[in-house]
Design a protein around this motif. Structure first.
Motif, PDB file in Angstrom:
ATOM      1  N   HIS A 189       0.771  -1.227  -0.071  1.00  0.00           N
ATOM      2  CA  HIS A 189       0.012   0.026   0.080  1.00  0.00           C
ATOM      3  C   HIS A 189       0.905   1.342   0.047  1.00  0.00           C
ATOM      4  O   HIS A 189       0.706   2.179   0.746  1.00  0.00           O
ATOM      5  N   LEU A 190       1.944   1.394  -0.899  1.00  0.00           N
ATOM      6  CA  LEU A 190       2.767   2.495  -0.903  1.00  0.00           C
ATOM      7  C   LEU A 190       2.116   3.274  -2.066  1.00  0.00           C
ATOM      8  O   LEU A 190       1.764   2.970  -3.331  1.00  0.00           O
ATOM      9  N   ALA A 191       2.226   4.663  -2.000  1.00  0.00           N
ATOM     10  CA  ALA A 191       1.757   5.379  -2.879  1.00  0.00           C
ATOM     11  C   ALA A 191       3.067   5.643  -3.993  1.00  0.00           C
ATOM     12  O   ALA A 191       4.071   5.937  -3.639  1.00  0.00           O
ATOM     13  N   PRO A 192       2.642   5.309  -5.209  1.00  0.00           N
ATOM     14  CA  PRO A 192       3.564   4.785  -6.414  1.00  0.00           C
ATOM     15  C   PRO A 192       4.445   6.412  -6.623  1.00  0.00           C
ATOM     16  O   PRO A 192       5.590   6.335  -7.184  1.00  0.00           O
ATOM     17  N   GLY A 193       3.630   7.536  -6.467  1.00  0.00           N
ATOM     18  CA  GLY A 193       4.414   8.945  -7.032  1.00  0.00           C
ATOM     19  C   GLY A 193       5.167   9.529  -5.656  1.00  0.00           C
ATOM     20  O   GLY A 193       5.834  10.712  -5.887  1.00  0.00           O
ATOM     21  N   LEU A 194       5.315   8.751  -4.745  1.00  0.00           N
ATOM     22  CA  LEU A 194       5.926   9.410  -3.700  1.00  0.00           C
ATOM     23  C   LEU A 194       7.208   8.469  -3.415  1.00  0.00           C
ATOM     24  O   LEU A 194       7.257   7.368  -3.561  1.00  0.00           O
ATOM     25  N   SER A 195       8.215   9.204  -2.750  1.00  0.00           N
ATOM     26  CA  SER A 195       9.588   8.558  -2.390  1.00  0.00           C
ATOM     27  C   SER A 195       9.282   7.859  -1.139  1.00  0.00           C
ATOM     28  O   SER A 195       8.410   7.773  -0.577  1.00  0.00           O
ATOM     29  N   ALA A 196      10.204   6.966  -0.903  1.00  0.00           N
ATOM     30  CA  ALA A 196      10.329   6.238   0.272  1.00  0.00           C
ATOM     31  C   ALA A 196       9.956   6.881   1.490  1.00  0.00           C
ATOM     32  O   ALA A 196       8.967   6.867   2.576  1.00  0.00           O
ATOM     33  N   VAL A 197      10.790   8.105   1.800  1.00  0.00           N
ATOM     34  CA  VAL A 197      10.655   9.048   2.845  1.00  0.00           C
ATOM     35  C   VAL A 197       9.279   9.726   2.638  1.00  0.00           C
ATOM     36  O   VAL A 197       8.516   9.878   4.001  1.00  0.00           O
ATOM     37  N   GLU A 211      11.293   1.794  -7.964  1.00  0.00           N
ATOM     38  CA  GLU A 211      12.755   1.581  -7.918  1.00  0.00           C
ATOM     39  C   GLU A 211      13.169   0.517  -6.793  1.00  0.00           C
ATOM     40  O   GLU A 211      14.224   0.509  -6.800  1.00  0.00           O
ATOM     41  N   LEU A 212      12.178  -0.024  -6.178  1.00  0.00           N
ATOM     42  CA  LEU A 212      12.356  -0.696  -4.972  1.00  0.00           C
ATOM     43  C   LEU A 212      12.059  -2.364  -5.148  1.00  0.00           C
ATOM     44  O   LEU A 212      11.329  -2.572  -6.260  1.00  0.00           O
ATOM     45  N   SER A 213      12.981  -3.316  -4.579  1.00  0.00           N
ATOM     46  CA  SER A 213      12.650  -4.771  -4.767  1.00  0.00           C
ATOM     47  C   SER A 213      11.372  -4.920  -3.838  1.00  0.00           C
ATOM     48  O   SER A 213      11.060  -3.963  -3.014  1.00  0.00           O
ATOM     49  N   GLY A 214      10.839  -5.982  -3.837  1.00  0.00           N
ATOM     50  CA  GLY A 214       9.751  -6.381  -2.949  1.00  0.00           C
ATOM     51  C   GLY A 214      10.099  -6.420  -1.659  1.00  0.00           C
ATOM     52  O   GLY A 214       9.414  -5.609  -0.742  1.00  0.00           O
ATOM     53  N   GLY A 215      11.259  -6.813  -1.257  1.00  0.00           N
ATOM     54  CA  GLY A 215      11.677  -6.940   0.179  1.00  0.00           C
ATOM     55  C   GLY A 215      12.127  -5.346   0.657  1.00  0.00           C
ATOM     56  O   GLY A 215      11.713  -4.935   1.713  1.00  0.00           O
ATOM     57  N   GLN A 216      12.445  -4.541  -0.192  1.00  0.00           N
ATOM     58  CA  GLN A 216      12.462  -3.248   0.218  1.00  0.00           C
ATOM     59  C   GLN A 216      11.296  -2.417   0.464  1.00  0.00           C
ATOM     60  O   GLN A 216      11.030  -1.710   1.402  1.00  0.00           O
ATOM     61  N   VAL A 225      15.116   0.498   9.672  1.00  0.00           N
ATOM     62  CA  VAL A 225      14.716  -0.713   8.838  1.00  0.00           C
ATOM     63  C   VAL A 225      15.902  -1.114   7.800  1.00  0.00           C
ATOM     64  O   VAL A 225      16.025  -1.865   6.830  1.00  0.00           O
ATOM     65  N   GLY A 226      16.927  -0.398   7.731  1.00  0.00           N
ATOM     66  CA  GLY A 226      18.095  -0.550   6.963  1.00  0.00           C
ATOM     67  C   GLY A 226      17.881  -0.079   5.519  1.00  0.00           C
ATOM     68  O   GLY A 226      18.607  -0.303   4.411  1.00  0.00           O
ATOM     69  N   LEU A 227      17.094   1.071   5.301  1.00  0.00           N
ATOM     70  CA  LEU A 227      16.900   1.838   4.019  1.00  0.00           C
ATOM     71  C   LEU A 227      17.439   3.277   4.074  1.00  0.00           C
ATOM     72  O   LEU A 227      16.833   4.231   3.160  1.00  0.00           O
ATOM     73  N   ALA A 228      18.509   3.338   4.882  1.00  0.00           N
ATOM     74  CA  ALA A 228      18.772   4.850   4.830  1.00  0.00           C
ATOM     75  C   ALA A 228      19.392   5.230   3.655  1.00  0.00           C
ATOM     76  O   ALA A 228      19.371   6.619   3.053  1.00  0.00           O
ATOM     77  N   ASP A 229      19.731   4.380   2.585  1.00  0.00           N
ATOM     78  CA  ASP A 229      20.293   4.675   1.138  1.00  0.00           C
ATOM     79  C   ASP A 229      19.174   4.752   0.256  1.00  0.00           C
ATOM     80  O   ASP A 229      19.536   4.798  -1.058  1.00  0.00           O
ATOM     81  N   ARG A 230      18.023   4.289   0.449  1.00  0.00           N
ATOM     82  CA  ARG A 230      16.923   4.445  -0.492  1.00  0.00           C
ATOM     83  C   ARG A 230      15.751   5.649  -0.152  1.00  0.00           C
ATOM     84  O   ARG A 230      14.574   5.149  -0.532  1.00  0.00           O
ATOM     85  N   MET A 231      16.058   6.316   0.529  1.00  0.00           N
ATOM     86  CA  MET A 231      14.987   7.388   1.031  1.00  0.00           C
ATOM     87  C   MET A 231      14.433   7.874  -0.081  1.00  0.00           C
ATOM     88  O   MET A 231      13.253   8.343  -0.051  1.00  0.00           O
ATOM     89  N   ARG A 232      15.105   8.451  -1.125  1.00  0.00           N
ATOM     90  CA  ARG A 232      14.556   9.226  -2.274  1.00  0.00           C
ATOM     91  C   ARG A 232      13.998   8.376  -3.379  1.00  0.00           C
ATOM     92  O   ARG A 232      13.601   8.745  -4.394  1.00  0.00           O
ATOM     93  N   HIS A 233      14.221   6.985  -3.359  1.00  0.00           N
ATOM     94  CA  HIS A 233      13.716   6.018  -4.278  1.00  0.00           C
ATOM     95  C   HIS A 233      12.048   6.011  -4.361  1.00  0.00           C
ATOM     96  O   HIS A 233      11.620   5.695  -2.925  1.00  0.00           O
ATOM     97  N   ARG A 234      11.497   5.871  -5.339  1.00  0.00           N
ATOM     98  CA  ARG A 234      10.097   5.604  -5.491  1.00  0.00           C
ATOM     99  C   ARG A 234       9.864   4.095  -5.831  1.00  0.00           C
ATOM    100  O   ARG A 234      10.661   3.334  -5.668  1.00  0.00           O
ATOM    101  N   PRO A 235       8.596   3.751  -5.174  1.00  0.00           N
ATOM    102  CA  PRO A 235       8.306   2.252  -5.005  1.00  0.00           C
ATOM    103  C   PRO A 235       8.732   1.521  -6.285  1.00  0.00           C
ATOM    104  O   PRO A 235       9.356   0.206  -6.147  1.00  0.00           O
TER     105      PRO A 235
END
Length: 219
Positions: free
Chosen positions: A83-91, A131-136, A119-129
């Motif tokens: 349930h992540l918003a696709p147009g928003l970054s992780a942060v 751009e992330l793997s399922g686990g991320q 949760v170990g995603l300090a380097d993925r904060m600006r990535h959108r869904p």
């Protein structure tokens, strides 16, 4: 008890207490009542009869507005579908979990960044869904559930949409978060996942048939 139209009892005589600091696996096959139990514990639904208490509050005595406030303050949810918003970054997705907190935007983003680091995603904060793997993605969802520091985290089939390797990595998080003091209930059909948790509660036909902390087994 939870009864639906036609006299169908999804839950029948369930007596369950989850104490502060516990890590619990609620396990059962499809149709066993575990998802209904999640909705009752998470105050997304009300029981037909019986009492539900969250953080000392009797759910039946609360108006819908106060119940929503209780849920927002005390309970975090993690679902199989992310349930992540696709147009928003992780942060930004994590900060959405604080939208009704009244905190200024900068403070919400700072807390979201901290939750992602947790949760170990300090380097993925600006990535959108996308751009992330399922686990991320699931880690982002967990961070969003944790950012408000709820008393109880409910994870519904958190590995159901993941491959085995990603699922194993994600399931390391409940143990780490529980070591930090988080109270977590993992709802799953996977007995292997449940067996790795300190407490296992087994549901069948709407009843608790086994609870490892009580040595309770009902055949």
């Amino acid at each position: 008890m939870k009864e639906y139209a036609g006299g169908v009892r999804a839950l029948d005589g369930v007596d369950l207490t989850i104490g502060a600091g516990e890590l619990v696996g609620i396990v059962g096959p499809s149709g066993s009542g575990k998802s209904t139990l999640l909705h009752i514990v998470g105050t997304l639904d009300r029981p037909t009869s019986g009492r539900v208490a969250i953080a000392g509050h009797d759910v039946a005595r609360l108006t819908d507005r106060r119940l929503s406030a209780l849920r927002a303050r005390h309970i975090g949810f993690v679902f199989q579908a992310f349930h992540l918003a696709p147009g928003l970054s992780a942060v930004e997705n994590v900060a959405e979990g604080l939208f009704y907190s009244g905190l200024p935007r900068a403070r919400r983003r700072a807390l979201a960044a901290g939750a992602l680091a947790r949760v170990g995603l300090a380097d993925r904060m600006r990535h959108r869904p996308h751009e992330l793997s399922g686990g991320q993605k699931q880690r982002v969802a967990i961070a969003r559930a944790l950012v408000g520091q709820p008393d109880l985290l409910l994870a519904d089939e958190p590995t159901g949409a993941l491959d085995t390797a990603s699922g194993g990595t994600v399931m390391e998080l409940p143990h780490a978060l529980n070591d930090e003091g988080a109270t977590i209930a993992v709802i799953t059909h996977d007995t292997e996942i449940a067996q790795r948790l300190p407490r296992q509660v087994r549901i069948r036909d709407g009843r608790v048939v086994a609870d490892s902390t009580r040595g309770k087994v009902v055949l």
